[in-house]
Motif scaffolding. Structure first.
Motif, mmCIF file in Angstrom:
data_model
loop_
_atom_site.group_PDB
_atom_site.id
_atom_site.type_symbol
_atom_site.label_atom_id
_atom_site.label_comp_id
_atom_site.label_asym_id
_atom_site.label_seq_id
_atom_site.Cartn_x
_atom_site.Cartn_y
_atom_site.Cartn_z
ATOM 1 N N ASP A 601 8.942 4.708 11.705
ATOM 2 C CA ASP A 601 8.005 4.132 10.743
ATOM 3 C C ASP A 601 8.106 4.821 9.393
ATOM 4 O O ASP A 601 8.157 4.167 8.346
ATOM 5 C CB ASP A 601 6.573 4.251 11.263
ATOM 6 N N ALA A 602 8.114 6.155 9.421
ATOM 7 C CA ALA A 602 8.140 6.897 8.164
ATOM 8 C C ALA A 602 9.453 6.684 7.416
ATOM 9 O O ALA A 602 9.454 6.423 6.208
ATOM 10 C CB ALA A 602 7.916 8.388 8.430
ATOM 11 N N LEU A 603 10.566 6.782 8.126
ATOM 12 C CA LEU A 603 11.863 6.588 7.475
ATOM 13 C C LEU A 603 12.011 5.156 6.960
ATOM 14 O O LEU A 603 12.479 4.925 5.836
ATOM 15 C CB LEU A 603 12.992 6.911 8.454
ATOM 16 N N GLY A 604 11.604 4.190 7.786
ATOM 17 C CA GLY A 604 11.691 2.797 7.372
ATOM 18 C C GLY A 604 10.767 2.485 6.212
ATOM 19 O O GLY A 604 11.138 1.761 5.280
ATOM 20 N N GLY A 605 9.553 3.028 6.236
ATOM 21 C CA GLY A 605 8.604 2.799 5.150
ATOM 22 C C GLY A 605 9.083 3.386 3.837
ATOM 23 O O GLY A 605 9.000 2.738 2.782
ATOM 24 N N ARG A 606 9.598 4.596 3.888
ATOM 25 C CA ARG A 606 10.106 5.226 2.658
ATOM 26 C C ARG A 606 11.290 4.456 2.103
ATOM 27 O O ARG A 606 11.404 4.269 0.887
ATOM 28 C CB ARG A 606 10.512 6.673 2.964
ATOM 29 N N ALA A 607 12.178 4.021 2.988
ATOM 30 C CA ALA A 607 13.352 3.275 2.528
ATOM 31 C C ALA A 607 12.948 1.924 1.939
ATOM 32 O O ALA A 607 13.538 1.468 0.951
ATOM 33 C CB ALA A 607 14.334 3.075 3.687
ATOM 34 N N LEU A 608 11.933 1.274 2.524
ATOM 35 C CA LEU A 608 11.463 0.003 1.981
ATOM 36 C C LEU A 608 10.887 0.205 0.584
ATOM 37 O O LEU A 608 11.125 -0.597 -0.327
ATOM 38 C CB LEU A 608 10.428 -0.606 2.919
ATOM 39 N N VAL A 609 10.121 1.274 0.411
ATOM 40 C CA VAL A 609 9.569 1.581 -0.915
ATOM 41 C C VAL A 609 10.696 1.881 -1.899
ATOM 42 O O VAL A 609 10.671 1.428 -3.054
ATOM 43 C CB VAL A 609 8.586 2.761 -0.818
#
Length: 671
Positions: A601-609
């Motif tokens: 979640d954290a890695l995916g969320g940061r990459a999406l941002v």
């Protein structure tokens, strides 16, 4: 693999072990999906894998199931229901490739039942608890099934398309276990050096090693000790703390490294106190954590330590406790020790997102920075949603998903060239390195030969035989180098010339690369040469890079396939945004800061941002007006609709990939 040297080393290992093309596709796909420098839509943290979707389906059911009442349950049932639908769709895609596996079929059947029963069945916590228990069993069975399918695919590789989805699912499991990428690479190289045949189970054991006990040492700055810390740590953690100038005489775990860390911290505290005109204190805190490797132990240990400090910061209003950057990890069963010190890979010169301060991005960039530096995974994920809110995009998730699907298209088409280039240069480098090694060995033998002659000694027959073998080896490696030059370097130079690529492979005009992948009706001579070079290079390279290029050639030549891919990626981004919002609500409304999918979640969320800011940053860099980010995203969402409609009539040839999400283009105005 994004590094030529690493690719070259892997190529040499493949050649030495006779690893087949299908096996290279499988392993290359897994490593590509775990590469921290990879693109979001190619990374294991990307939405779309069934392993992630199934874990999220369980997480929301568990969250609602533990609520005190239906009114207090988070996320709300309609959002929780949509997450179940996402899981059903993801498992359906997997079952299209592995319908015969009963574990996958059972998971699919149960998710279909949840969806068919409707959102109303998710209202009461008791219902969600019962469903969560069943889904958790399917989730675990699914993970076992993916491990088994990975092992079988290594032994008997299926089609490249099937290998690609197995690689994506296996990589998601690796990332969920927090497998460290660099340590995984080391273990893969060690596996390829084995003298015995490499079985499918051997590969799975390297990808997904069983958890083992690790001793973690962190530096806590701001205090000389932490009272009763051992009582606050989980059972079995065996928490011990040392002053930096009072290490124990007997210590079983990396004593020399521990002493070096203590010396480093003691000197830093001394210099800091001298510089600030006061005193600075620190303590070494060590405890046990279960993890799959040293890197995972470091991450888990630092999060546990940060959570522990919450107690002390709450207990001391004026305390300024923080973790130092250094972490020491020792395997309790192996005795091997590794040192970590934050991020040691830094650019020569960091570049800003834009050359000015667009007011539309300022608050979003601040929040994104905080999200990236926050240690808690769920808190970081929630802050990723807060970043989108700060950008004014809370109500624009549909348009944002469309916008990001366009950027993903541009990125992935461009990335196909980069991957092919790295693979080709890696194979060429492997040949030149082998020649250099052969020449060095022969030079060493010749020096011994000359020394014996100079001293008037008879040259031993064994030395003559060795020199002859070395000479033949050099000749063979020279022929291989010439073949590598013709197979890899020469066609790559043709492609670089046509795409106007820089020395490091950066394409000046992505549209020219598009022409090679999906040629126009009339092909000029220089383009025909580039198309022929691509065909030759793809055949010569093989493995994952060739699979990626062939996939995009087929996709871009089929209008329906291109359209479906864009829509599928849009759907994945919608699911990711849905999950970001759900995680934000769970974290802020219920105070839940742990999740079984926290790392993803954290890695995916940061990459999406990051991807969102990349699009907006480029827009504001070139736009003549300063529209709000919400309007920019709305306009790009409308552009995506127009592009999908236009694809039906003109095909990929009508796309202006170079300026697909730019304010200077419509995405369809290619000259």
């Amino acid at each position: 693999m994004s590094n030529v040297g690493a690719e070259a080393e892997l190529v040499q290992r493949f050649a030495q072990r006779g690893i087949g093309d299908g096996q290279q596709v499988l392993l290359g796909g897994i490593l590509r999906a775990l590469d921290p420098r990879g693109l979001l839509t190619q990374h294991a943290a990307s939405p779309g894998t069934a392993a992630v979707a199934l874990s999220r389906a369980h997480a929301v059911l568990h969250s609602r199931g533990t609520a005190a009442s239906a009114q207090a349950a988070q996320p709300y049932e309609d959002r929780a229901f949509r997450i179940q639908i996402d899981a059903k769709d993801a498992v359906d895609r997997v079952c299209a490739f592995a319908a015969s596996d009963q574990r996958l079929a059972d998971a699919k059947s149960f998710l279909h039942k949840i969806v068919n029963d409707g959102a109303g069945k998710l209202k009461q916590p008791a219902q969600c608890r019962a469903l969560a228990k069943v889904v958790d069993g399917h989730r675990r069975d699914f993970q076992d099934a993916i491990a088994d399918l990975t092992a079988h695919a290594w032994q008997s590789p299926p089609s490249d398309e099937c290998l690609a989805w197995i690689a994506a699912e296996a990589a998601a499991l690796c990332l969920a276990s927090e497998r460290n990428y660099d340590l995984l690479l080391d273990d893969v190289h060690a596996l390829l050096r084995w003298p015995d045949p490499i079985g499918g189970k051997d590969l799975v054991d390297v990808l997904l090693p069983a958890a083992a006990p690790f001793r973690v040492v962190v530096v806590v700055e701001g205090a000389a000790g932490l009272a009763t810390a051992g009582r606050l740590m989980p059972a079995g953690a065996d928490c011990v703390q040392f002053p930096v100038d009072g290490l124990p005489e007997k210590w079983a775990y990396g004593k020399a490294e521990l002493a070096a860390l203590a010396t480093l911290v003691k000197e830093r505290m001394k210099q800091r106190g001298k510089w600030a005109g006061g005193s600075s204190k620190a303590v070494l805190l060590t405890f046990r954590v279960p993890a799959c490797d040293h890197g995972a132990a470091m991450l888990i240990g630092r999060r546990k330590a940060a959570e522990l400090l919450d107690q002390y910061v709450a207990g001391h209003r004026l305390a300024e406790l923080r973790l130092g950057e250094e972490t020491l990890v020792c395997g309790e069963t192996t005795g091997s020790t590794r040192r970590f010190a934050g991020s040691l890979s830094a650019p020569a010169a960091a570049k800003p997102l834009t050359r000015h301060w667009p007011p539309q991005l300022r608050e979003g960039m601040r929040t994104a920075h905080i999200a990236r530096s926050t240690q808690g995974l769920t808190a970081s994920t929630g802050l990723c949603w807060a970043t989108l809110e700060a950008l004014g995009l809370k109500s624009k998730t549909q348009a944002l998903a469309k916008t990001l699907s366009l950027q993903a298209l541009r990125q992935q088409v461009t990335s196909a060239y980069q991957e092919l280039r790295v693979a080709a240069l890696g194979r060429h480098t492997a040949a030149t390195s082998a020649l250099a090694s052969a020449e060095q060995r022969r030079a060493k033998v010749l020096r011994e030969y000359d020394r014996a002659t100079a001293e008037g000694r008879t040259v031993p027959p064994q030395l003559q035989e060795v020199e002859e073998a070395c000479r033949k080896a050099v000749e063979a490696r020279t022929r291989e180098c010439a073949a590598a030059e013709a197979a890899f370097r020469q066609p790559l130079e043709v492609l670089d010339r046509w795409t106007e690529a820089s020395g490091r492979g950066r394409i000046a005009d992505v549209n020219r690369w598009l022409d090679v992948l999906a040629p126009p009706p009339v092909v000029p001579a220089d383009l025909a040469e580039a198309i022929s070079a691509l065909d030759d290079l793809t055949r010569a390279v093989g493995g994952w890079a060739a699979h990626v290029v062939r996939t995009w050639q087929q996709r871009l030549s089929d209008t329906e396939a291109t359209t479906e891919w864009i829509k599928e990626v849009e759907g994945r981004f919608k699911a990711a945004l849905e999950w970001l919002y759900a995680t934000r609500n769970t974290a802020l409304h219920e105070g839940r800061f742990e999740s079984e999918t926290g790392t993803l979640d954290a890695l995916g969320g940061r990459a999406l941002v990051d991807l969102t800011l990349e699009v907006l940053g480029n827009w504001y860099q070139h736009a003549s007006t300063r529209d709000q980010a919400s309007k920019v995203v709305s306009d790009l969402g409308t552009r995506q609709k127009s592009i999908l409609e236009d694809l039906e009539h003109k095909g990929a040839r009508g796309l202006n990939l170079t300026h697909l999400t730019s304010p200077t283009s419509t995405g369809l105005d290619r000259p």
